[in-house]
Design an enzyme around this catalytic site. Structure first.
Site, mmCIF file in Angstrom:
data_model
loop_
_atom_site.group_PDB
_atom_site.id
_atom_site.type_symbol
_atom_site.label_atom_id
_atom_site.label_comp_id
_atom_site.label_asym_id
_atom_site.label_seq_id
_atom_site.Cartn_x
_atom_site.Cartn_y
_atom_site.Cartn_z
ATOM 1 C CG ASP A 101 -2.155 0.807 1.087
ATOM 2 O OD1 ASP A 101 -2.298 1.479 0.042
ATOM 3 O OD2 ASP A 101 -3.007 0.777 1.983
ATOM 4 C CG ASP A 102 -0.565 4.821 0.561
ATOM 5 O OD1 ASP A 102 -1.431 4.383 -0.203
ATOM 6 O OD2 ASP A 102 -0.808 5.685 1.436
ATOM 7 C CB CYS A 141 -6.649 3.306 -1.241
ATOM 8 S SG CYS A 141 -5.132 3.772 -0.401
ATOM 9 C CG HIS A 195 -10.201 1.464 0.049
ATOM 10 N ND1 HIS A 195 -9.047 1.852 0.665
ATOM 11 C CD2 HIS A 195 -11.152 2.340 0.454
ATOM 12 C CE1 HIS A 195 -9.268 2.927 1.399
ATOM 13 N NE2 HIS A 195 -10.546 3.231 1.297
ATOM 14 C CG ASP A 372 -2.589 1.384 -3.344
ATOM 15 O OD1 ASP A 372 -1.434 1.797 -3.165
ATOM 16 O OD2 ASP A 372 -3.463 1.412 -2.450
ATOM 17 C CG HIS A 373 -2.005 5.222 -4.736
ATOM 18 N ND1 HIS A 373 -1.238 5.674 -3.701
ATOM 19 C CD2 HIS A 373 -3.136 4.729 -4.183
ATOM 20 C CE1 HIS A 373 -1.871 5.479 -2.563
ATOM 21 N NE2 HIS A 373 -3.030 4.894 -2.819
#
Length: 539
Positions: A101-102, A141, A195, A372-373
């Site tokens: 994540d992130d 997310c 999410h 995710d990003h």
């Protein structure tokens, strides 16, 4: 709609990698010399002069604008590649689908920050196809994960933000785990994959810590905010004492147990690591890996917003982080928190890969690793995600197939491409509606090229497309940005009105989606319709 699929899997007829990469289970004992990591050396980072003084953005005069080059504008630039493609791998019957994540490009092999310590990710990249120009479909997310799992763009689904739960509107849409379950696979999941807790429970045979609960409990500092900055909210960071009770440690332990219990049935293993998501809490040992006084920060332009459209500032979510952090002289501290939680996530990742590679599953398991990003840490005077600039869209993406040769791919690819890649690899029928493009041609043949860019959408009507050299963005009101990464890797100079780029702008504009559904409102949801519960409005 309900999809029922017959399993058609490959048989063992090919050899596997002669040696498998073992991930480091624990953080390195000390910081390696600048430019190195433990294990295999990372790929050379780009020429990115990180600052060590970290002045606030209003100190001094900004550097001059970067003039675009006089030679012809190129949309694609070739890279040296091996001459021959690989044969199609066979004998693959399982999938490890692992999200982090992130995580932005602050990873050794991606070169985003020279002091990042990610030995496990770096070693894994050396044994996989590493997509060096991969981008998310949405810089947040929920919409990003919804697009990955459904294979549909935000501009198709209307799921643009975290506060737009996907399940009530798309609950019957095939997702990656539901397709594998319908195809006869056992589906086992742990941690943050969808999410929040809207995880489509019927897609899974088992889930840790529980169905409708994607995150184990974990400790937090007694005093918050731990960074001492008033008004920080979830933009907080600080060390904890033990990693035994960290949620990601429990997630990785559960996945390792599933590897050990595997009985030969084709299995989809989903593993979602929560860190380095905010808040940046991690065991003290990971903070101690870094000398905070030596941590550098990103280059920035004090008047960066002078040539961007007003729509950009309007649609990008703003939390006041930059003023709050620089006002507290805490820029270096914040980057320290992010790097520490990345190092922690890397160690958790290493535990999973180490366990997989030590098991018989290694010879029959495809591994897909993705974030995710991206994430801003002061680049373009912005923090968090929620923009259509490079820092928010670029992500790690790696695919490892047993028996396949590793290489780097510099073609623009999207996280939307993961679903069709798995469909092609496992020969799953009936999924022609997917909007991504299979990565298999790029995995099999390092010489392969693409004719289209990677598209990212943020809110209705705002789209950006990334090619090898250019980033073109069009906002809902028709205003635009164009950056030439061959001369402007920081995206400081908007050249959209430069006539030398007119042909490229016209071509790239045709690749962007036209029209978009409005985001759902509360009237679109009925009580008890959310699958599990409404995804939190996280930052």
């Amino acid at each position: 709609m309900v999809f029922r699929m017959k399993l058609r899997r490959r048989t063992f007829t090919a050899g596997v990698l002669s040696s498998l990469v073992a991930g480091c289970k624990d953080p390195p004992a000390s910081i390696p010399a600048e430019g190195t990591t433990t294990g295999d050396p990372p790929l050379p980072p780009p020429d990115l002069p990180f600052r060590t003084d970290l002045p606030p953005p209003d100190m001094g005069e900004p550097p001059g604008r970067v003039d675009p080059p006089e030679p012809e504008v190129r949309v694609d630039v070739g890279e040296p590649v091996p001459p021959e493609p690989d044969p199609r791998p066979v004998g693959i019957e399982n999938v490890l689908f692992l999200s982090i994540d992130d995580l932005n490009d602050y990873v050794g092999f991606m070169g985003g920050h020279p002091q990042a310590l990610t030995p496990n990710l770096d070693q894994f990249a050396a044994s996989s196809v590493a997509f060096m120009n991969a981008h998310c479909a949405a810089p947040s997310c929920n919409p990003s994960r919804t697009s990955v799992m459904t294979g549909l763009r935000p501009s198709t689904t209307g799921i643009y933000r975290n506060e737009n739960p996907w399940f009530p509107l798309l609950g019957d849409t095939p997702t990656i785990p539901s397709v594998f379950r319908d195809a006869g696979f056992r589906t086992l999941g742990a941690g943050k994959l969808f999410h929040g807790n809207a995880m489509q429970p019927l897609s899974w045979h088992d889930y840790f810590p529980a169905f409708c609960n994607a995150r184990p409990n974990e400790p937090e500092p007694t005093i918050q905010p731990a960074n001492g900055i008033e008004g920080s909210g979830r933009m907080d960071w600080g060390p904890l004492e033990e990693d035994a009770v960290m949620g990601d440690a429990r997630v990785t332990e559960w996945i390792q147990e599933q590897f050990a219990k595997h009985d030969g049935m084709p299995t989809f293993f989903g593993c979602g690591l929560f860190r380095p998501h905010l808040p940046w809490y991690a065991p003290l040992s990971y903070f101690d890996l870094f000398d905070q006084d030596e941590i550098g920060g990103p280059p920035f332009l004090a008047h960066d917003y002078d040539d961007i459209p007003a729509a950009a500032s309007e649609v990008f979510r703003y939390f006041g982080d930059h003023e709050r952090i620089t006002g507290a002289d805490a820029w270096r501290e914040a980057i320290h928190g992010y790097l520490a939680t990345i190092a922690f996530a890397d160690a958790m990742f290493g535990r999973v890969i180490d366990a997989l590679d030590a098991s018989p599953l290694a010879e029959s398991t495809a591994v897909v690793v993705w974030s995710d990003h991206g994430w801003h840490l002061g680049e373009k005077l912005h923090w968090r995600k929620f923009t259509l600039w490079e820092e928010a869209t670029r992500v790690p993406l790696m695919v490892r197939l047993p028996g396949a040769r590793s290489h780097q791919c510099f073609e623009p690819v999207s996280l939307l491409d993961i679903f069709p890649t798995l469909v092609e690899l496992f020969e799953l029928p009936g999924l022609d509606h997917l909007e991504g493009t299979s990565l298999m041609p790029l995995i099999e043949d390092p010489r392969a090229r693409r004719s289209h860019g990677a598209i990212t959408t943020w809110d209705a009507g705002n789209h950006s497309v990334r090619t090898r050299d250019l980033r073109y963005t069009r906002y809902y009101d028709g205003t635009r940005e164009l950056y030439d990464h061959t001369t402007d890797p920081h995206e400081w100079t908007n050249v959209v009105d430069d006539p030398r780029y007119a042909e490229s702008v016209a071509l790239l504009d045709t690749q962007l989606p036209e029209g978009a559904p409005a985001a759902p409102t509360s009237d679109d949801y009925l009580p008890g319709e959310l699958g599990c519960e409404v995804p939190e409005m996280d930052d």
